[in-house]
Scaffold this active site. Sequence first.
Site, short mmCIF file in Angstrom:
data_model
loop_
_atom_site.label_atom_id
_atom_site.label_comp_id
_atom_site.label_asym_id
_atom_site.label_seq_id
_atom_site.Cartn_x
_atom_site.Cartn_y
_atom_site.Cartn_z
CE LYS A 49 3.21 -5.81 -1.37
NZ LYS A 49 4.26 -4.87 -1.79
CG MET A 75 7.24 -2.37 1.29
SD MET A 75 7.26 -1.65 2.93
CE MET A 75 5.76 -2.33 3.60
CG LEU A 77 5.78 -10.29 -2.91
CD1 LEU A 77 4.85 -9.28 -3.54
CD2 LEU A 77 6.57 -11.01 -3.95
CB CYS A 134 9.01 -7.35 -6.96
SG CYS A 134 9.47 -7.10 -5.23
CE LYS A 168 4.13 -0.50 -10.76
NZ LYS A 168 3.33 -0.43 -9.55
CB VAL A 196 8.34 3.11 -13.89
CG1 VAL A 196 8.62 3.48 -15.33
CG2 VAL A 196 8.49 4.37 -13.01
CG ASN A 197 7.71 -1.69 -9.25
OD1 ASN A 197 7.81 -1.09 -8.18
ND2 ASN A 197 7.28 -2.92 -9.35
CB SER A 198 10.23 1.75 -6.64
OG SER A 198 10.40 0.38 -6.44
N GLY A 253 5.87 9.75 -9.21
CA GLY A 253 6.04 11.18 -8.93
C GLY A 253 4.80 12.04 -9.04
N GLY A 274 1.33 6.44 -5.72
CA GLY A 274 1.96 5.57 -4.72
C GLY A 274 2.42 6.35 -3.50
O1 IRO Z 1 8.99 -4.69 -1.66
C1 IRO Z 1 7.88 -4.77 -2.21
O2 IRO Z 1 6.93 -5.44 -1.75
C2 IRO Z 1 7.76 -4.03 -3.49
C3 IRO Z 1 7.23 -4.58 -4.64
I1 IRO Z 1 6.45 -6.43 -4.74
C4 IRO Z 1 7.24 -3.83 -5.86
O3 IRO Z 1 6.80 -4.25 -6.94
N1 IRO Z 1 7.77 -2.58 -5.81
C5 IRO Z 1 8.28 -2.05 -4.68
O4 IRO Z 1 8.75 -0.90 -4.70
N2 IRO Z 1 8.25 -2.79 -3.52
#
Ligand code: IRO
Length: 314
Positions: A49, A75, A77, A134, A168, A196-198, A253, A274
Amino acid sequence: MLNILPNLTTTLAGKALQSCLMNASGVFCTEKDELLQLVNASSGAVVTKSCTLEYRAGNPSPRYADIPFGSINSMGLPNNGIQYYLNFIDEVEKQSDKLVILSIAGLSHQENIELLKIANQSNALQLIELNLSCPNIAGKPQTGYDFVASRDLLQKAFEVCQKPIGVKLPPYFDMVHFDEMASVLNDFPIAYICCVNSIGNGLVIDKNTDATIIKPKNGFGGVGGLYIKPTALANVNKFYELLPHVDIVGCGGVQNGQDAYEHILCGASMIQIGTTLWQQGISCFARIENELLQILQQKGYTSIKEFKGKLGRI
Ligand code: IRO
């Protein structure tokens, strides 16, 4: 005819790995017991994480929800602080040769630099994933969408840290932005990029209550899962073209072997899982691995490098 069995071995940042599948940072990798299960899972590597200097509780719940074609999360972090993860990496190094990548996401550039200085002191740590994307901290923009700030951070990062650093990235949606980010990344010895990240700041409504499905940030959160596969594939493929000498980790995905196969066709050397890991648990690695191996066998490939980046165009 000699029938050579296919395998999923790969290399990431010069390290040889037994499988091209691994977890995506954030999923099942905050607590030690989860990380240990990942170390013992049928995957090629583990990423922690994203961490900060100190423990963070994260945003109020509900902060994650499964939705029809994926997930939404805010979330915020939540993590146990960098030392917790470095201690874990020390322990694993004594018992296993699984690569454990430390993901870092400071809340400011200064915090990122402090984190990198600390990580640099670790003997066991081999590879860092610097999270530039993030989407869920109120009032903090994603560094990856600010090209000047990204350059500035990477400049300082490589000054204070001699360990290999991957980044990332957030998803990009405009050809000009791909070019701009590639020209930043090209100026640094990046170990890999993860695309990719979300997709940041989506909104999902609960049809029974007419309210948002998650609580933080007025219901806005990062979208993952099948919704984002076309965006993820496009990002992998565009950066594969623009950064031909950088390893690419595809993320977004991946529900089955075909999805993983498509990421590799687009240029990925490694694939992170993920939402599917969150929804199905650790057994998804063995299933997706088998499905991917079957596709290789059907197509007559023995290794992923035989088709990596070989996306056809019509
Ligand atoms: O909310 C999060 O902890 C979080 C992080 I740091 C991220 O890089 N990507 C995400 O979807 N959630």
